[in-house]
Design an enzyme around this catalytic site. Structure first.
Site, PDB file in Angstrom:
ATOM      1  N   HIS A  99       6.280  10.112 -27.068  1.00 24.13           N
ATOM      2  CA  HIS A  99       5.749  10.753 -26.008  1.00 24.13           C
ATOM      3  C   HIS A  99       5.903  12.539 -26.322  1.00 24.13           C
ATOM      4  O   HIS A  99       4.415  13.468 -26.816  1.00 24.13           O
ATOM      5  CB  HIS A  99       5.850  10.386 -25.336  1.00 24.13           C
ATOM      6  CG  HIS A  99       4.830  11.393 -23.920  1.00 24.13           C
ATOM      7  ND1 HIS A  99       2.926  10.791 -23.766  1.00 24.13           N
ATOM      8  CD2 HIS A  99       5.169  12.442 -23.101  1.00 24.13           C
ATOM      9  CE1 HIS A  99       2.549  12.616 -23.370  1.00 24.13           C
ATOM     10  NE2 HIS A  99       3.752  12.758 -22.894  1.00 24.13           N
ATOM     11  N   GLU A 108      -5.400  16.740  -9.339  1.00 24.17           N
ATOM     12  CA  GLU A 108      -5.782  17.388 -10.669  1.00 24.17           C
ATOM     13  C   GLU A 108      -6.905  17.656 -11.087  1.00 24.17           C
ATOM     14  O   GLU A 108      -8.414  16.973 -11.253  1.00 24.17           O
ATOM     15  CB  GLU A 108      -5.440  16.936 -11.690  1.00 24.17           C
ATOM     16  CG  GLU A 108      -6.003  16.677 -13.407  1.00 24.17           C
ATOM     17  CD  GLU A 108      -4.999  15.833 -14.720  1.00 24.17           C
ATOM     18  OE1 GLU A 108      -5.654  15.665 -14.844  1.00 24.17           O
ATOM     19  OE2 GLU A 108      -3.793  15.896 -14.457  1.00 24.17           O
ATOM     20  N   HIS A 130      -1.800  11.976 -27.001  1.00 26.29           N
ATOM     21  CA  HIS A 130      -2.009  11.123 -26.579  1.00 26.29           C
ATOM     22  C   HIS A 130      -2.956   9.512 -27.744  1.00 26.29           C
ATOM     23  O   HIS A 130      -2.974   8.626 -27.978  1.00 26.29           O
ATOM     24  CB  HIS A 130      -3.082  10.375 -24.646  1.00 26.29           C
ATOM     25  CG  HIS A 130      -1.830  10.788 -24.039  1.00 26.29           C
ATOM     26  ND1 HIS A 130      -2.442  11.388 -22.962  1.00 26.29           N
ATOM     27  CD2 HIS A 130      -0.782  11.147 -23.525  1.00 26.29           C
ATOM     28  CE1 HIS A 130      -1.700  11.316 -21.970  1.00 26.29           C
ATOM     29  NE2 HIS A 130      -0.661  11.782 -23.044  1.00 26.29           N
ATOM     30  N   GLU A 157       8.183  19.429 -24.091  1.00 25.81           N
ATOM     31  CA  GLU A 157       7.205  19.754 -22.441  1.00 25.81           C
ATOM     32  C   GLU A 157       8.062  20.988 -21.277  1.00 25.81           C
ATOM     33  O   GLU A 157       7.087  21.528 -21.127  1.00 25.81           O
ATOM     34  CB  GLU A 157       8.008  18.627 -21.545  1.00 25.81           C
ATOM     35  CG  GLU A 157       7.322  17.416 -22.142  1.00 25.81           C
ATOM     36  CD  GLU A 157       5.668  17.021 -21.609  1.00 25.81           C
ATOM     37  OE1 GLU A 157       5.264  17.956 -20.799  1.00 25.81           O
ATOM     38  OE2 GLU A 157       5.001  15.901 -21.976  1.00 25.81           O
ATOM     39  N   ARG A 184       0.626  -1.186   0.121  1.00 24.18           N
ATOM     40  CA  ARG A 184      -0.063   0.393  -0.149  1.00 24.18           C
ATOM     41  C   ARG A 184       0.364   1.310   0.005  1.00 24.18           C
ATOM     42  O   ARG A 184       0.502   2.849   0.464  1.00 24.18           O
ATOM     43  CB  ARG A 184      -1.033   0.918   1.057  1.00 24.18           C
ATOM     44  CG  ARG A 184      -2.172  -1.308   0.928  1.00 24.18           C
ATOM     45  CD  ARG A 184      -3.199  -1.047   2.115  1.00 24.18           C
ATOM     46  NE  ARG A 184      -4.401  -1.688   2.603  1.00 24.18           N
ATOM     47  CZ  ARG A 184      -3.802  -2.932   2.761  1.00 24.18           C
ATOM     48  NH1 ARG A 184      -3.489  -3.288   3.384  1.00 24.18           N
ATOM     49  NH2 ARG A 184      -6.123  -3.573   2.675  1.00 24.18           N
ATOM     50  N   LYS A 241       2.164  11.474 -10.580  1.00 16.57           N
ATOM     51  CA  LYS A 241       1.415  10.416 -11.162  1.00 16.57           C
ATOM     52  C   LYS A 241       2.286   8.944 -11.648  1.00 16.57           C
ATOM     53  O   LYS A 241       3.139  10.096 -12.084  1.00 16.57           O
ATOM     54  CB  LYS A 241       1.079  11.557 -12.970  1.00 16.57           C
ATOM     55  CG  LYS A 241      -0.134  12.455 -12.451  1.00 16.57           C
ATOM     56  CD  LYS A 241      -0.495  12.980 -13.844  1.00 16.57           C
ATOM     57  CE  LYS A 241      -1.949  13.472 -14.129  1.00 16.57           C
ATOM     58  NZ  LYS A 241      -2.063  14.168 -15.195  1.00 16.57           N
ATOM     59  N   ASN A 261      -1.627  19.582 -18.825  1.00 10.62           N
ATOM     60  CA  ASN A 261      -2.462  18.483 -20.287  1.00 10.62           C
ATOM     61  C   ASN A 261      -2.108  19.007 -21.449  1.00 10.62           C
ATOM     62  O   ASN A 261      -2.828  18.303 -22.615  1.00 10.62           O
ATOM     63  CB  ASN A 261      -3.455  17.986 -19.935  1.00 10.62           C
ATOM     64  CG  ASN A 261      -3.420  15.871 -19.215  1.00 10.62           C
ATOM     65  OD1 ASN A 261      -2.273  15.711 -18.898  1.00 10.62           O
ATOM     66  ND2 ASN A 261      -4.207  16.302 -17.754  1.00 10.62           N
ATOM     67  N   HIS A 272      -2.002  17.401 -24.847  1.00 12.84           N
ATOM     68  CA  HIS A 272      -1.978  15.889 -24.017  1.00 12.84           C
ATOM     69  C   HIS A 272      -3.362  15.365 -24.491  1.00 12.84           C
ATOM     70  O   HIS A 272      -3.185  14.041 -25.269  1.00 12.84           O
ATOM     71  CB  HIS A 272      -1.629  15.763 -23.059  1.00 12.84           C
ATOM     72  CG  HIS A 272      -0.334  16.041 -22.214  1.00 12.84           C
ATOM     73  ND1 HIS A 272       0.113  17.064 -22.590  1.00 12.84           N
ATOM     74  CD2 HIS A 272       1.114  15.817 -21.475  1.00 12.84           C
ATOM     75  CE1 HIS A 272       1.427  16.858 -21.997  1.00 12.84           C
ATOM     76  NE2 HIS A 272       1.566  15.723 -22.170  1.00 12.84           N
ATOM     77  N   ARG A 278      -4.229  22.059 -12.347  1.00 13.80           N
ATOM     78  CA  ARG A 278      -3.516  20.634 -12.858  1.00 13.80           C
ATOM     79  C   ARG A 278      -3.211  20.753 -14.201  1.00 13.80           C
ATOM     80  O   ARG A 278      -2.373  19.573 -14.831  1.00 13.80           O
ATOM     81  CB  ARG A 278      -3.051  19.668 -11.600  1.00 13.80           C
ATOM     82  CG  ARG A 278      -2.314  18.717 -12.631  1.00 13.80           C
ATOM     83  CD  ARG A 278      -1.355  17.857 -10.820  1.00 13.80           C
ATOM     84  NE  ARG A 278      -0.927  17.029 -11.484  1.00 13.80           N
ATOM     85  CZ  ARG A 278       0.438  15.937 -10.784  1.00 13.80           C
ATOM     86  NH1 ARG A 278      -0.171  16.164  -9.605  1.00 13.80           N
ATOM     87  NH2 ARG A 278       1.446  15.601 -11.312  1.00 13.80           N
ATOM     88  N   LYS A 305       6.646  23.428 -12.836  1.00 14.58           N
ATOM     89  CA  LYS A 305       4.984  22.180 -12.185  1.00 14.58           C
ATOM     90  C   LYS A 305       5.087  21.963 -11.001  1.00 14.58           C
ATOM     91  O   LYS A 305       3.871  21.856 -10.494  1.00 14.58           O
ATOM     92  CB  LYS A 305       5.723  20.694 -13.217  1.00 14.58           C
ATOM     93  CG  LYS A 305       4.751  19.474 -12.769  1.00 14.58           C
ATOM     94  CD  LYS A 305       4.538  18.327 -13.762  1.00 14.58           C
ATOM     95  CE  LYS A 305       4.144  17.071 -13.546  1.00 14.58           C
ATOM     96  NZ  LYS A 305       4.053  16.342 -14.508  1.00 14.58           N
TER      97      LYS A 305
END
Length: 376
Positions: free
Chosen positions: A274, A244, A259, A193, A129, A151, A252, A255, A248, A234
């Site tokens: 990417h 997010e 994506h 980025e 966990r 993330k 993206n 993205h 936040r 960031k």
């Protein structure tokens, strides 16, 4: 978020209360990884997850540093590439960590780019966990983006990063020496980025990049400055919206389109990586904003020119091979994590450095836009 400099490194602090951590940026950090780890964690063991491209260059160096400071190490080397972010490799990583008897007070270390960071971080999040996690990013993209913010995740047939967890690292060691071994294509992909942060809400940074791009690519002080400013940007957003639920999502920018293009190319790095998808996506976001009369077409042209100058693709036609028809791309966009109640959400812009979250974007407009772009 706080930032400071020492003689040999820059430090960006991510402020998250008792889960705050440092991003160290500089030369020679791999050799000091053991000391930097013990300065923050009571760590007896470390499970290092890396890939076949990175391991021959840096695994021994990292292992030696940790062992010199009394940390027992175990290592797992996976195949390189986006396809490594799979359930199969997650299972392999989890078994590896458990077989090494890594306890919560020990550490999982991701040595590599964004793929390894995402996969190793997800494994660290779910073993016992949650065990301590350290990012040692070796690509520009990972140093300025994926290693920061917590993330983690893997890809599925439905799309990218749809299974994962938020699990903040306890330390990020961005050794700028590792960037010297990147191919021009890999470095340019990471640079996309960097540009993103200027386009979101820092027009002065974008202007600085327009003036200093060649110096950033050459290395030295400008490169370290670009990385530090990107990480600071960031870190500030993550501190304000860790999970997010609001601002936040601005990170993206580009993205949603990017994506979808990665999925459309089957995550084939020979066709698209990417950062290249993000570059095309940022151009499309600015062009779509102009189509919706939100921004000037001149902004899209300025973004396109800068990314082209950096050696990045900027249009659908720049991708090798055929793309699926627009309706298939729309299906991929419909699986985006920002979709709420079946309504499309995009990060659009009113100008350079004026990105915003656009809820309920009409799918018909997006479909018409993609149809037009594929026909060009």
């Amino acid at each position: 978020m706080k930032s400071k400099e020492t003689a040999d490194k820059r430090i960006v602090r991510v402020d998250l209360g008792d889960r705050s951590y440092d991003i160290l940026i500089g030369s020679g950090l791999l050799q000091s990884a053991g000391g930097e780890t013990l300065a923050r964690l009571d760590c007896r063991k470390a499970a290092i997850i890396t890939d076949a491209h990175v391991a021959p260059r840096y695994l021994d160096m990292l292992t030696e540093s940790l062992q010199t400071d009394g940390i027992e190490t175990f290592s797992l080397t996976l195949a390189a590439g986006e396809k490594t972010k799979s359930f199969e490799n997650l299972h392999t990583a989890v078994d590896f960590i458990l077989d090494a008897r890594i306890e919560r007070s020990d550490a999982v270390i991701a040595l590599g780019g964004g793929v390894i960071g995402d996969l190793a971080g997800f494994a660290a999040a779910i073993v016992r966990r949650g065990v301590h996690f350290i990012q040692v990013p070796t690509s520009l993209l990972a140093q300025v983006d994926s290693s920061v913010g917590g993330k983690t995740g893997i890809n599925t047939r439905q799309g990218k990063n749809l299974v994962g967890a938020f699990h903040q690292p306890h330390l990020v060691l961005a050794d700028t020496d590792t960037l010297d071994t990147l191919s021009p294509r890999e470095f340019a992909a990471g640079y996309a980025e960097v540009v993103k942060y200027g386009l979101i809400d820092q027009p002065d940074f974008f202007h600085w990049l327009e003036k200093n791009r060649k110096a950033v690519f050459a290395g030295g002080a400008e490169r370290a400055e670009a990385i530090a400013r990107s990480c600071a940007a960031k870190a500030a957003v993550v501190a304000a919206d860790e999970h997010e639920n609001g601002v936040r999502a601005l990170l993206n920018l580009g993205h949603t389109f990017g994506h979808a293009l990665e999925r459309a190319t089957g995550y084939d790095s020979a066709r698209l990586v990417h950062g290249e998808g993000v570059a095309i996506g940022m151009v499309l976001a600015h062009e779509f904003s102009a189509r919706m009369n939100l921004a000037s077409p001149d902004d899209a042209k300025r973004v396109t020119a800068h990314l082209k100058d950096a050696g990045l693709p900027t249009a659908l036609g720049d991708i090798d091979g055929e793309l699926p028809p627009p309706d298939i791309l729309m299906d991929a966009i419909g699986q985006d994590k920002k979709v709420k109640g079946g309504k499309l959400t995009f990060i659009l812009t009113r100008g350079i450095g004026e990105a915003f979250i656009a809820d309920d974007v009409p799918p018909s407009e997006v479909l018409a836009f993609l149809t037009e772009k594929q026909a060009q």
